[in-house]
Motif scaffolding. Structure first.
Motif: not given
Length: 260
Positions: A45, A115-116, A15, A77-78
């Motif tokens: 992100q 996000g990760t 992200d 996005t991720p």
């Protein structure tokens, strides 16, 4: 060619964006363990959670950033990256999805916003064994030596075993030298969160705007949590699930609620 077909396919995303040092170090950590394909956002992100892009086009193009490794950057996005990778790039489910290495912690409540971890969770929803990796160091020049060493061991372990359908791990690595890491500890997610505050400021035109600040507070004093492990120089490994059902409360409601 025959050997390539037998190698596991490793999807890598993040992200922090495809040019972040963290993702480069993740690629380096697992080189040789399988066929690596990188699909990551074209910009940072962080904090996007499980957001997906709706109502605007997604763009994707191939980039040469990791020597001989296939890599794509997207405007999404991720989570978008995982969806695009499976549907449009790989045309199949990879054998494992690795997300990170995030610059900064994703322990405790952070897993909700991350996000990760959302990218890893999206893969797990699709029955792809997945791991999110984070290093407790926000600096661009962070030392990833210990991260690379332990990530390789963890990924080797996961690839060598039969995993449950929605296998998902949240792995956080303390920001200490390799020789100071005491080991890997399987933990639960701590009850800890940010006591947040919005600082009010004025822009150059004199208009108000707000800047999110806050202090991290740990309410969980147990020694079986990710926060405790990281504070004591262990790598924390938290098994995560996307089923948010509170089963204890469900039983109580089934017993006590008689609404007709």
């Amino acid at each position: 060619m025959a050997n390539d077909k037998k190698k596991p396919v490793i999807l890598i995303t993040n992200d922090d964006g495809i040019t972040a040092p963290g993702i480069r170090n993740l690629v380096e950590a697992v080189k040789g363990l399988g066929k690596i394909v990188v699909v990551a956002p074209d910009k940072a992100q962080s904090g996007m959670g499980h957001a997906i892009t709706i109502g605007q086009p997604l763009r994707m193009n191939k980039v040469e950033l990791f020597d001989d490794i296939e890599a794509w950057q997207t405007s999404g996005t991720p989570v978008d990256c995982v969806k695009l990778a499976v549907d449009k790039i790989l045309h199949r489910k990879p054998d494992i999805c690795l997300s990170g290495i995030n610059h900064g912690a994703n322990h405790s409540i952070n897993v909700i916003y991350s996000g990760t971890m959302s990218a890893a969770m999206e893969a797990a929803i699709e029955s792809i064994p997945s791991i999110g990796f984070s290093l407790l160091d926000y600096r661009f020049e962070a030392d990833f030596t210990a991260s690379r060493f332990y990530i390789r061991k963890i990924v080797e372990k996961v690839l060598s075993q039969k995993n449950e359908k929605h296998f998902l791990l949240n792995v956080n690595i303390p920001s200490v030298p390799l020789k100071e890491i005491k080991g890997v500890k399987v933990c639960k997610q701590a009850y800890a969160k940010y006591e947040e505050d919005f600082t009010e400021r004025l822009d150059p035109q004199g208009k108000k705007y707000y800047w999110l600040t806050g202090e991290f507070v740990n309410f969980d004093k147990g020694k079986d949590t990710d926060v405790w492990a990281l504070q004591n120089s262990y790598i924390s490994v938290v098994p995560v699930q996307f089923d948010l059902t509170n089963y204890t409360l469900k039983k109580q409601l089934e017993k006590n609620w008689k609404i007709k």
